[in-house]
Design an enzyme around this catalytic site. Structure first.
Site, PDB file in Angstrom:
ATOM      1  CE  LYS A 112      -3.507 -38.549  82.635  1.00  0.00           C
ATOM      2  NZ  LYS A 112      -4.424 -39.001  83.154  1.00  0.00           N
ATOM      3  CE  LYS A 193       8.423 -44.339  85.233  1.00  0.00           C
ATOM      4  NZ  LYS A 193       7.278 -44.148  85.959  1.00  0.00           N
ATOM      5  CE  LYS A 196       2.121 -44.902  74.369  1.00  0.00           C
ATOM      6  NZ  LYS A 196       1.018 -45.143  73.510  1.00  0.00           N
TER       7      LYS A 196
END
Ligand code: TRP
Length: 333
Positions: A112, A193, A196
């Site tokens: 992140k 994968k 969204k």
């Protein structure tokens, strides 16, 4: 029936079939057999860049979608992390027990941080301590999570042990319950994968039947004529079809047989996948919409959930503070 289960749900704003077939369906099973707490972790969600204007909707959507998919407020407690201030209170106490090095080498932290190098906050680094606080606050012994959370869970166990060793036996060491993670791939790019953040890759729980049909029609199947190994796109469509809820067994057997005998038309497979998805997602979509139209019901559900959660959270904090020498339980004596 007495073992306590805790899991955290990110208010991501959009839930797709990959999420549904992974985590959510496992939680629905778990609530039947355990005393379960499901927490919408808004304090975790603010550790990365976000828009304050839509946080409230994301939280309500997470509650509505999870209930629509089968979480039952009569059987489990559903609540919002920031409604129970003990989460951050315990987080601070655990922060003082956590070696910095354990945080800096967390895989998710590094990932992140590299995605938003201009905004690497102490909150992002301390994220796993807050997660440990979530779990230990309820003395949960079982934590249903995906594989990507195992490292965070390991820190929860380290902190439980360290606390018990330093201040006396208080917390059980929480064990992960690995949720079956159906690895659903992106419809338009089956090497990746379903996500969204990849438009066209996913079917959302909120998609209308026509959108579902259109997305499945556009799904990538074979890229070449080779029939030696099943192409990832075709495999993905079969997987969607076979995930028990989505299609009757005889249709699946027929399509499999047709594939093996090499006369399967992909249009036929796609039709079956789309109709199976439409059929099983329709009740979820409608229930979600009904719930979102009545936000006060959702607010009551999470208020009730927070009330139950706070009773336990408060007891744990009294015990923890007493053990740490911060307050005495028997002040009046
Ligand atoms: N980090 C978890 C995730 O991204 C969410 C989470 C927060 C969680 N607190 C938790 C999961 C406690 C299990 C237990 O999925």
């Amino acid at each position: 029936m007495n073992e306590r289960v805790f899991s955290g749900i990110q208010p991501t704003g959009l839930i797709h079939v990959g999420n549904y077939l992974g985590a959510i369906r496992s939680w629905v099973d778990v609530q039947e057999g355990y005393e379960s707490y499901f927490c919408i972790v808004d304090y975790h969600a603010i550790t990365i860049h976000y828009d304050p204007a839509d946080m409230k909707d994301r939280i309500l959507d997470a509650v509505a979608s999870n209930i629509a998919a089968g979480l039952d407020p009569e059987k489990c407690s559903i609540f919002v992390q920031s409604h129970v201030p003990e989460h951050t209170e315990l987080c601070w106490l655990l922060t003082c027990l956590t070696p910095l090095g354990n945080l800096q080498r967390m895989t998710q932290f590094k990932e992140k941080a590299s995605r938003q190098p201009e905004h690497v906050s102490a909150g992002l680094m301390n994220y796993p301590i807050l997660q440990a606080a979530d779990i230990l606050l309820y003395k949960a012994s079982i934590v249903p999570v995906g594989e990507d959370q195992l490292q965070h869970l390991e820190l929860s166990r380290v902190l439980a042990r360290k606390f018990n060793h330093t201040f006396g036996q208080t917390f059980p060491e929480p064990q992960p319950m690995l949720v079956q993670q159906a690895k659903i791939m992106a419809l338009n790019d089956p090497e990746k994968k379903m996500s969204k953040s990849l438009p066209g890759s996913y079917i959302a729980l909120s998609d209308e039947p026509e959108e579902i049909r259109a997305k499945i029609r556009r799904a990538v199947t074979d890229t070449g004529p080779s029939h030696e190994v099943m192409a990832p796109g075709v495999k993905n469509l079969f997987m969607l079809l076979e995930l028990e809820a989505f299609a009757p067994g005889d249709i699946v057997r027929y399509l499999r047989g047709a594939y093996e005998r090499r006369y399967l038309k992909y249009s036929e497979l796609k039709h079956a996948v789309a109709e199976a998805l439409v059929e099983s997602l329709t009740p979820i979509r409608e229930r979600r919409r009904e719930l979102l139209a009545r936000p006060h019901i959702l607010e009551e559900i999470v208020a009730e959930g927070a009330k139950k959660a706070r009773t336990i959270a408060h007891e744990t904090m009294v015990e923890v503070k007493e053990r740490m020498g911060l307050v005495s339980r028997h002040k009046r004596a």
